[in-house]
Design an enzyme around this catalytic site. Sequence first.
Site, short mmCIF file in Angstrom:
data_model
loop_
_atom_site.label_atom_id
_atom_site.label_comp_id
_atom_site.label_asym_id
_atom_site.label_seq_id
_atom_site.Cartn_x
_atom_site.Cartn_y
_atom_site.Cartn_z
CD1 TRP A 172 -2.58 1.73 0.43
CD2 TRP A 172 -2.04 1.91 2.60
NE1 TRP A 172 -3.30 2.78 0.95
CE2 TRP A 172 -2.97 2.91 2.28
CE3 TRP A 172 -1.57 1.83 3.91
CZ2 TRP A 172 -3.44 3.83 3.22
CZ3 TRP A 172 -2.03 2.73 4.84
CH2 TRP A 172 -2.97 3.72 4.50
CG ASP A 201 -2.75 -3.23 6.92
OD1 ASP A 201 -3.88 -3.12 7.46
OD2 ASP A 201 -2.30 -2.40 6.11
CE LYS A 254 -10.25 0.48 2.70
NZ LYS A 254 -9.75 1.41 1.75
#
Length: 396
Positions: free
Chosen positions: A130, A211, A246
């Site tokens: 990311w 993560d 999300k």
Amino acid sequence: MFASLKALPADPILGLLAKYREDTNPKKIDLGVGVYKNEAGETTVLNCVKKAEQHRTDTETSKVYIGPTGSPLFNDEMTKLIFGQNHKILNENRARTVSTPGGTGALRVAAEFIKSCKAGATIWVSNPTWANHTGLFEAAGLIVKTYPYYDYENKNLDFDGMLATLKQVSSDDAVLLHACCHNPSGMDLNQEQWQQVADVAKSIGFMPVIDMAYQGFGQGLDKDAYGLRLMAETVKEMVVCSSCSKNFGLYRERIGACTIIGESSLQADIAFSVVLSVIRVIYSMPPAHGAALVETILSSDELRNEWYQELAEMRNRINGNRQLMVDKLIEHGVTRDFNFIARQAGMFSFLGITPEQVQQLQDEYSIYMVGSSRMSIAGIASSNVDYLAQSIAKVL
Ligand code: LMR
């Protein structure tokens, strides 16, 4: 003091949002930032969230400070969601969770915590990872190194390269792993690969930082946490950073969690006290609203079931879009093999085109994706997929 400043470029992901909003082309397509969109291209509030918000409005009695840990009920529910109800580390009372301002907040807390364990520690991240991971860890004073991960040529995992590098990592280092829906590649470890990585982590003794920003967006809530749960069974110490942006669609509420697993319950308590002091000096305490919604949903059978359904709908739409995209590219005469898109998981895949082609898609067709050709698959819809495939065909 400001005179010496030089303007910095916009963030490679968030900067796209502004450009997309300004574009007046009615055919524009947003495949940039990782947010879920429905068939109509909208990111709506989940029904279960609406109901939880109503409940909060009706029952909230105070807005007094909540403290650095955030809501204990949220922390409890999240811990069970992440690890499952009967995980060994829960039975051994070795996990401590705090609410954080989004997944990014969780990562920053993790980074500051690692720095407290060892100043100037090294954290290894996947290549690629990311876009914000490196800057975030470096801003906290960690040294960031990379391990091979995505094989751009074969559109696959470079697992041999990954394992070979992890075997060289020092026992004092931390290693960041994506639990599922790898951002940006969409390539995840399979169960056997997770086992091998967990074995290396155990034998070397490095600390995994996991993560998990997309739990439920890949194969399902439990399957997406498989590797993380296996790792937590295997190693002595670990950190998990999770996000409700999300899977609960709570992007702007900024709610996530950071979980520290200690070797013993006593060690977890000591680590937790350090986490609390880390939080106090960066943001004092987390926002409460998102946590209140999540805990209401997770602790009500009715709302939880509704959430499962809404989450499954989002997941199925994204997975459907993957195959749709492959089929449409073939239909519009593209001969290059894009089948990998359907094999990958979660919100993202690399289209595998050049930065110039990405720019051309943006300039000539108003199709927005990150310069690396990372596409947010959720931005595809039956109404835009033909235009998308035709445009890609022309650019190729
Ligand atoms: C993304 O990768 O697009 C999302 O995680 C949003 C962000 O903050 O970058």
